[in-house]
Design a protein around this motif. Structure first.
Motif, PDB file in Angstrom:
ATOM      1  N   TYR A 117       0.819  -1.202   0.090  1.00  0.00           N
ATOM      2  CA  TYR A 117      -0.103   0.020  -0.067  1.00  0.00           C
ATOM      3  C   TYR A 117       0.898   1.250   0.000  1.00  0.00           C
ATOM      4  N   ILE A 118       0.178   2.490  -0.408  1.00  0.00           N
ATOM      5  CA  ILE A 118       1.031   3.602  -0.309  1.00  0.00           C
ATOM      6  C   ILE A 118       1.480   4.160   0.942  1.00  0.00           C
ATOM      7  N   VAL A 119       0.524   3.774   1.911  1.00  0.00           N
ATOM      8  CA  VAL A 119       1.020   4.195   3.132  1.00  0.00           C
ATOM      9  C   VAL A 119       0.741   3.140   4.166  1.00  0.00           C
ATOM     10  N   GLY A 120       1.644   2.962   4.950  1.00  0.00           N
ATOM     11  CA  GLY A 120       1.327   1.911   5.926  1.00  0.00           C
ATOM     12  C   GLY A 120       1.272   0.498   5.517  1.00  0.00           C
ATOM     13  N   ASP A 121       0.548  -0.296   6.333  1.00  0.00           N
ATOM     14  CA  ASP A 121       0.301  -1.716   6.333  1.00  0.00           C
ATOM     15  C   ASP A 121      -1.027  -2.029   5.655  1.00  0.00           C
ATOM     16  N   SER A 122      -1.893  -1.086   5.705  1.00  0.00           N
ATOM     17  CA  SER A 122      -3.173  -1.379   5.213  1.00  0.00           C
ATOM     18  C   SER A 122      -3.867  -0.268   4.080  1.00  0.00           C
ATOM     19  N   PHE A 123      -4.789  -0.941   3.504  1.00  0.00           N
ATOM     20  CA  PHE A 123      -5.315   0.002   2.405  1.00  0.00           C
ATOM     21  C   PHE A 123      -6.262   1.406   3.033  1.00  0.00           C
ATOM     22  N   SER A 124      -5.650   2.461   2.227  1.00  0.00           N
ATOM     23  CA  SER A 124      -6.401   3.559   2.768  1.00  0.00           C
ATOM     24  C   SER A 124      -6.886   4.444   1.770  1.00  0.00           C
ATOM     25  N   ALA A 125      -7.529   5.537   2.178  1.00  0.00           N
ATOM     26  CA  ALA A 125      -7.973   6.530   1.070  1.00  0.00           C
ATOM     27  C   ALA A 125      -6.971   6.889  -0.027  1.00  0.00           C
ATOM     28  N   ALA A 126      -5.571   6.945   0.623  1.00  0.00           N
ATOM     29  CA  ALA A 126      -4.716   7.356  -0.143  1.00  0.00           C
ATOM     30  C   ALA A 126      -4.564   6.427  -1.400  1.00  0.00           C
ATOM     31  N   ASP A 127      -4.678   5.305  -1.100  1.00  0.00           N
ATOM     32  CA  ASP A 127      -4.575   4.249  -2.327  1.00  0.00           C
ATOM     33  C   ASP A 127      -5.656   4.414  -3.325  1.00  0.00           C
ATOM     34  N   ILE A 128      -6.927   5.026  -2.854  1.00  0.00           N
ATOM     35  CA  ILE A 128      -8.049   5.297  -3.749  1.00  0.00           C
ATOM     36  C   ILE A 128      -7.378   6.379  -4.810  1.00  0.00           C
ATOM     37  N   MET A 129      -6.881   7.428  -4.155  1.00  0.00           N
ATOM     38  CA  MET A 129      -6.480   8.618  -4.784  1.00  0.00           C
ATOM     39  C   MET A 129      -5.347   8.057  -5.878  1.00  0.00           C
ATOM     40  N   VAL A 130      -4.400   7.506  -5.403  1.00  0.00           N
ATOM     41  CA  VAL A 130      -3.270   7.174  -6.425  1.00  0.00           C
ATOM     42  C   VAL A 130      -3.811   6.168  -7.540  1.00  0.00           C
ATOM     43  N   ALA A 131      -4.395   5.089  -6.880  1.00  0.00           N
ATOM     44  CA  ALA A 131      -4.965   4.122  -8.033  1.00  0.00           C
ATOM     45  C   ALA A 131      -5.733   4.711  -9.105  1.00  0.00           C
ATOM     46  N   HIS A 132      -7.012   5.447  -8.607  1.00  0.00           N
ATOM     47  CA  HIS A 132      -7.886   6.215  -9.463  1.00  0.00           C
ATOM     48  C   HIS A 132      -6.783   6.937 -10.571  1.00  0.00           C
ATOM     49  N   THR A 133      -5.986   7.778 -10.024  1.00  0.00           N
ATOM     50  CA  THR A 133      -5.099   8.535 -10.650  1.00  0.00           C
ATOM     51  C   THR A 133      -4.397   7.780 -11.739  1.00  0.00           C
ATOM     52  N   LEU A 134      -3.960   6.598 -11.390  1.00  0.00           N
ATOM     53  CA  LEU A 134      -3.207   5.766 -12.279  1.00  0.00           C
ATOM     54  C   LEU A 134      -4.066   4.928 -13.308  1.00  0.00           C
ATOM     55  N   PHE A 142      -0.989  -1.001  -8.921  1.00  0.00           N
ATOM     56  CA  PHE A 142      -2.256  -0.483  -9.810  1.00  0.00           C
ATOM     57  C   PHE A 142      -3.060  -1.925  -9.867  1.00  0.00           C
ATOM     58  N   ALA A 143      -2.599  -2.889 -10.425  1.00  0.00           N
ATOM     59  CA  ALA A 143      -3.244  -4.241 -10.761  1.00  0.00           C
ATOM     60  C   ALA A 143      -4.093  -4.594  -9.324  1.00  0.00           C
ATOM     61  N   ARG A 144      -3.051  -4.624  -8.397  1.00  0.00           N
ATOM     62  CA  ARG A 144      -3.611  -5.228  -7.075  1.00  0.00           C
ATOM     63  C   ARG A 144      -4.811  -4.479  -6.446  1.00  0.00           C
ATOM     64  N   ILE A 145      -4.253  -3.116  -6.334  1.00  0.00           N
ATOM     65  CA  ILE A 145      -5.302  -2.104  -5.811  1.00  0.00           C
ATOM     66  C   ILE A 145      -6.837  -2.047  -6.636  1.00  0.00           C
ATOM     67  N   SER A 146      -6.496  -2.000  -8.004  1.00  0.00           N
ATOM     68  CA  SER A 146      -7.805  -1.937  -8.881  1.00  0.00           C
ATOM     69  C   SER A 146      -8.630  -3.162  -9.020  1.00  0.00           C
TER      70      SER A 146
END
Length: 188
Positions: free
Chosen positions: A141-158, A178-182
């Motif tokens: 994940y982009i921050v820490g050890d768990s999915f967060s709203a930051a992952d939403i922001m980054v993956a949506h932009t990707l 991107f494949a994992r988060i999306s």
């Protein structure tokens, strides 16, 4: 960028209603919509008496709403600082580059396009891809050890970047992220 807000609502399992705005027929310029979003843009979130505009603000609001804070690191934690960084970096740094690429490749008439501006945006994108690679390398994940709203922001932009073929040249770690988060059920 309404997809960011919708994805967040889906991740939270929140009940919501989508009010579609028909830009072609000018719904965004009607007084009743301008009362919600004075720029006539989307997204806008109406939550009772509160209206929140700007996709990042909506995502931040939803992630911090009582009972929904599983999408944000704890206040005061070092992860929260990193989280804020990504929540601001996307609209402040990445979105303008993607907007320039969009205008220079799709929306502007050919005679209004600038090869210099396009090349500048591509160079900025290359730097952004390196920043993302460094941040994601060896992490789930982009921050820490768990999915967060930051992952939403980054993956949506990707996702938006993928529409322009920009992920084709991206580092393998960025593509894998991107494949994992999306692949999350709430994406899309």
């Amino acid at each position: 960028r309404a997809g960011r807000a919708r994805w967040t609502l889906e991740e939270l399992g929140a009940e919501y209603e989508i009010a579609r705005i028909a830009f072609a027929s000018g719904d965004h310029k009607k007084p009743e919509y301008l009362a919600i979003h004075p720029h006539g843009s989307v997204p806008a979130l109406v939550d009772g008496e509160l209206t929140v505009t700007e996709s990042a603000a909506i995502v931040l609001y939803l992630a911090d709403k009582p009972g929904h804070n599983q999408l944000a690191p704890a206040l005061g934690s070092k992860e929260r600082g990193a989280y804020y960084r990504w929540m601001v970096y996307i609209p402040a740094t990445i979105d303008p580059v993607l907007e320039t690429l969009t205008m220079q490749t799709r929306f502007l008439p050919q005679d209004k396009r600038s090869p210099e501006v396009l090349e500048g945006a591509k160079a900025k994108w290359a730097k952004i891809a390196k920043v993302l690679e460094d941040a994601i390398e060896g992490r789930a994940y982009i921050v820490g050890d768990s999915f967060s709203a930051a992952d939403i922001m980054v993956a949506h932009t990707l996702h938006v970047a993928s529409l322009f073929g920009l992920l084709e040249q991206a580092p393998a770690s960025v593509k894998a992220y991107f494949a994992r988060i999306s692949a999350r059920p709430a994406f899309g």
